[in-house]
Design a protein around this motif. Structure first.
Motif: not given
Length: 178
Positions: A79-89, A137-140
């Motif tokens: 949860t630091g500077v980089t955050g998650p690589d992938v968001v699962v929706n 990138t906010n792309k699937v």
């Protein structure tokens, strides 16, 4: 005899339908390198985004997906500077379907009589859709879905939810290694 035959056919149909496995499909984005992702998090779902799913089922679904995402992550609590690589929706579609069976029986001694019997069976089919979205990138980058028959029994439904989530994540792991 006709009644016994119809009961046998109906019971076999229900047995096959209850034992049917989930159908899983997946699609990886072109040029997506799934092996580069190390930390997965589940997207926060808005209140009205899962229609026709009761709050208990929503909680069961979210817990199952979070568990699988945590197991998939090689980096914990990023949860630091980089955050998650992938968001699962994820999203759920529930649909009522009909299965129609027609039986034709012939009987009689001197003459043949034809009797047609039609049986209609309604069942509920659910589709779980899971998208893996690149957080930068906010792309699937990967899309998976599974479809199966939903049972009204709450204990079996929780098992079915876990089975559906596991099957999607297993398919993701297979696609990730390709």
């Amino acid at each position: 005899m006709k009644t016994i035959k119809n009961l046998f056919l109906l019971s076999m149909t229900l047995l096959v339908a209850s034992c049917s496995s989930l159908r899983v499909t997946s699609e990886k984005a072109y040029n997506a390198d799934l092996q580069q992702y190390n930390f997965y998090t589940v997207a926060d779902m808005e209140a009205g985004l899962l229609p026709n799913v009761n709050p208990t089922q929503k909680m069961q679904l979210k817990n199952a997906i979070e568990k699988q995402a945590l197991e998939l992550s090689t980096v914990k609590n990023n949860t630091g500077v980089t955050g998650p690589d992938v968001v699962v929706n994820y999203f759920v579609i529930i649909d009522t379907k009909q299965d129609i069976d027609t039986y034709v029986d012939y009987y009689g001694r001197r003459w043949r009589y034809q009797v047609t019997d039609v049986q209609v069976r309604e069942y509920t089919e659910g589709t779980l859709i899971v998208d893996f979205i690149d957080a930068k990138t906010n792309k699937v980058v990967w899309h998976g879905s599974t479809t199966g028959i939903i049972t009204p029994n709450s204990i079996k439904l929780e098992q079915k939810i876990n089975e559906a989530v596991n099957s999607i994540f297993e398919q993701y792991k297979k696609d990730r290694q390709l």
